[in-house]
Scaffold this motif. Sequence first.
Motif, mmCIF file in Angstrom:
data_model
loop_
_atom_site.group_PDB
_atom_site.id
_atom_site.type_symbol
_atom_site.label_atom_id
_atom_site.label_comp_id
_atom_site.label_asym_id
_atom_site.label_seq_id
_atom_site.Cartn_x
_atom_site.Cartn_y
_atom_site.Cartn_z
ATOM 1 N N PRO A 39 -45.340 27.289 41.106
ATOM 2 C CA PRO A 39 -44.392 28.240 40.523
ATOM 3 C C PRO A 39 -43.028 27.592 40.269
ATOM 4 O O PRO A 39 -42.547 26.787 41.064
ATOM 5 C CB PRO A 39 -44.270 29.330 41.590
ATOM 6 C CG PRO A 39 -45.522 29.221 42.388
ATOM 7 C CD PRO A 39 -45.883 27.755 42.376
ATOM 8 N N GLY A 40 -42.433 27.950 39.134
ATOM 9 C CA GLY A 40 -41.123 27.417 38.789
ATOM 10 C C GLY A 40 -40.865 27.537 37.310
ATOM 11 O O GLY A 40 -41.212 28.538 36.687
ATOM 12 N N LEU A 41 -40.277 26.471 36.739
ATOM 13 C CA LEU A 41 -39.935 26.450 35.329
ATOM 14 C C LEU A 41 -40.529 25.231 34.645
ATOM 15 O O LEU A 41 -40.524 24.141 35.211
ATOM 16 C CB LEU A 41 -38.408 26.400 35.141
ATOM 17 C CG LEU A 41 -37.592 27.557 35.696
ATOM 18 C CD1 LEU A 41 -36.099 27.292 35.496
ATOM 19 C CD2 LEU A 41 -38.003 28.877 35.053
ATOM 20 N N CYS A 42 -41.010 25.436 33.428
ATOM 21 C CA CYS A 42 -41.370 24.331 32.549
ATOM 22 C C CYS A 42 -40.299 24.304 31.469
ATOM 23 O O CYS A 42 -40.052 25.324 30.809
ATOM 24 C CB CYS A 42 -42.749 24.533 31.943
ATOM 25 S SG CYS A 42 -43.235 23.151 30.872
ATOM 26 N N VAL A 43 -39.636 23.160 31.319
ATOM 27 C CA VAL A 43 -38.511 23.035 30.401
ATOM 28 C C VAL A 43 -38.830 21.979 29.350
ATOM 29 O O VAL A 43 -38.977 20.797 29.668
ATOM 30 C CB VAL A 43 -37.220 22.655 31.164
ATOM 31 C CG1 VAL A 43 -36.051 22.548 30.198
ATOM 32 C CG2 VAL A 43 -36.920 23.665 32.270
ATOM 33 N N LEU A 44 -38.951 22.427 28.097
ATOM 34 C CA LEU A 44 -39.122 21.519 26.972
ATOM 35 C C LEU A 44 -37.722 21.171 26.484
ATOM 36 O O LEU A 44 -36.910 22.065 26.214
ATOM 37 C CB LEU A 44 -39.929 22.186 25.868
ATOM 38 C CG LEU A 44 -41.272 22.794 26.290
ATOM 39 C CD1 LEU A 44 -41.922 23.515 25.118
ATOM 40 C CD2 LEU A 44 -42.189 21.739 26.862
ATOM 41 N N VAL A 45 -37.417 19.873 26.370
ATOM 42 C CA VAL A 45 -36.051 19.424 26.089
ATOM 43 C C VAL A 45 -36.007 18.640 24.788
ATOM 44 O O VAL A 45 -36.725 17.656 24.620
ATOM 45 C CB VAL A 45 -35.530 18.528 27.238
ATOM 46 C CG1 VAL A 45 -34.117 18.049 26.954
ATOM 47 C CG2 VAL A 45 -35.591 19.262 28.571
ATOM 48 N N GLY A 46 -35.132 19.079 23.879
ATOM 49 C CA GLY A 46 -34.885 18.369 22.633
ATOM 50 C C GLY A 46 -33.465 17.847 22.609
ATOM 51 O O GLY A 46 -32.538 18.524 23.073
ATOM 52 N N ILE A 47 -33.289 16.653 22.069
ATOM 53 C CA ILE A 47 -31.967 16.021 22.024
ATOM 54 C C ILE A 47 -31.636 15.713 20.572
ATOM 55 O O ILE A 47 -32.405 15.044 19.887
ATOM 56 C CB ILE A 47 -31.954 14.728 22.863
ATOM 57 C CG1 ILE A 47 -32.351 15.038 24.312
ATOM 58 C CG2 ILE A 47 -30.596 14.045 22.789
ATOM 59 C CD1 ILE A 47 -32.553 13.815 25.182
ATOM 60 N N LYS A 48 -30.474 16.216 20.122
ATOM 61 C CA LYS A 48 -30.071 15.931 18.744
ATOM 62 C C LYS A 48 -29.151 14.711 18.724
ATOM 63 O O LYS A 48 -28.603 14.303 19.754
ATOM 64 C CB LYS A 48 -29.440 17.145 18.077
ATOM 65 C CG LYS A 48 -28.076 17.543 18.544
ATOM 66 C CD LYS A 48 -27.579 18.727 17.709
ATOM 67 C CE LYS A 48 -26.216 19.185 18.136
ATOM 68 N NZ LYS A 48 -26.174 19.995 19.321
ATOM 69 N N ALA A 49 -28.996 14.141 17.557
ATOM 70 C CA ALA A 49 -28.297 12.863 17.402
ATOM 71 C C ALA A 49 -26.879 12.862 17.959
ATOM 72 O O ALA A 49 -26.409 11.843 18.454
ATOM 73 C CB ALA A 49 -28.294 12.456 15.932
ATOM 74 N N SER A 50 -26.198 13.986 17.925
ATOM 75 C CA SER A 50 -24.795 14.031 18.370
ATOM 76 C C SER A 50 -24.618 14.434 19.829
ATOM 77 O O SER A 50 -23.486 14.567 20.300
ATOM 78 C CB SER A 50 -24.006 14.993 17.473
ATOM 79 O OG SER A 50 -24.540 16.305 17.575
ATOM 80 N N ASP A 51 -25.687 14.611 20.574
ATOM 81 C CA ASP A 51 -25.580 15.057 21.966
ATOM 82 C C ASP A 51 -24.953 13.993 22.859
ATOM 83 O O ASP A 51 -25.112 12.796 22.639
ATOM 84 C CB ASP A 51 -26.951 15.459 22.513
ATOM 85 C CG ASP A 51 -27.412 16.812 22.007
ATOM 86 O OD1 ASP A 51 -26.559 17.620 21.594
ATOM 87 O OD2 ASP A 51 -28.628 17.056 22.014
ATOM 88 N N THR A 52 -24.246 14.487 23.901
ATOM 89 C CA THR A 52 -23.550 13.622 24.857
ATOM 90 C C THR A 52 -23.810 14.122 26.275
ATOM 91 O O THR A 52 -24.527 15.112 26.472
ATOM 92 C CB THR A 52 -22.029 13.650 24.601
ATOM 93 O OG1 THR A 52 -21.537 14.974 24.915
ATOM 94 C CG2 THR A 52 -21.682 13.278 23.164
ATOM 95 N N LEU A 53 -23.165 13.493 27.242
ATOM 96 C CA LEU A 53 -23.287 13.930 28.631
ATOM 97 C C LEU A 53 -22.721 15.334 28.840
ATOM 98 O O LEU A 53 -23.150 16.039 29.756
ATOM 99 C CB LEU A 53 -22.592 12.937 29.565
ATOM 100 C CG LEU A 53 -23.308 11.598 29.719
ATOM 101 C CD1 LEU A 53 -22.481 10.646 30.584
ATOM 102 C CD2 LEU A 53 -24.695 11.782 30.314
#
Length: 158
Positions: free
Chosen positions: A25-39
């Motif tokens: 039990p918990g979370l499934c997280v699909l993560v997308g990163i776009k070209a301009s993303d930062t910390l």
Amino acid sequence: MRAVIQRVKAAKVTVLDDLISSIGPGLCVLVGIKASDTLTDVDYLVRKILALRLFEENEKRWQKSVKDLNLEILCVSQFTLYHRLKGNKPDFSAAMKGEEAQQLYNQFLERLGKSYDPIKIKDGKFGAYMQVHIENDGPVTINLESPDQNQGDEGVEK
């Protein structure tokens, strides 16, 4: 950054029938990163994922977070979250390119572990052709996107 967050009873990632990771039990997280993303985007997503109240307590919905209940999180990188359709064909040019995206994704995982519990954070295999098996709970699915740093964050809840 963009995340599709699903509350799950269980989830696992396989590559060529080899089990890479699995959670209860918990979370499934699909993560997308776009070209301009930062910390800054990484920190926003980490904070929101851990604070989202998607679980019930005493039969009251939306009371507890994954962190409150000490549950697991399975993260899966998914560049296709940043697609645009050109006619009927998807175009992924908005997504951050391979090596740079992998570095930012690894920082996302690291910061998620530092803000929570690294043992509770599981991962797929970056860049691999994966099979993601999800047993939805609810189903509950939340779409989350970090604010555009160039336009400010008016109206975006912190």
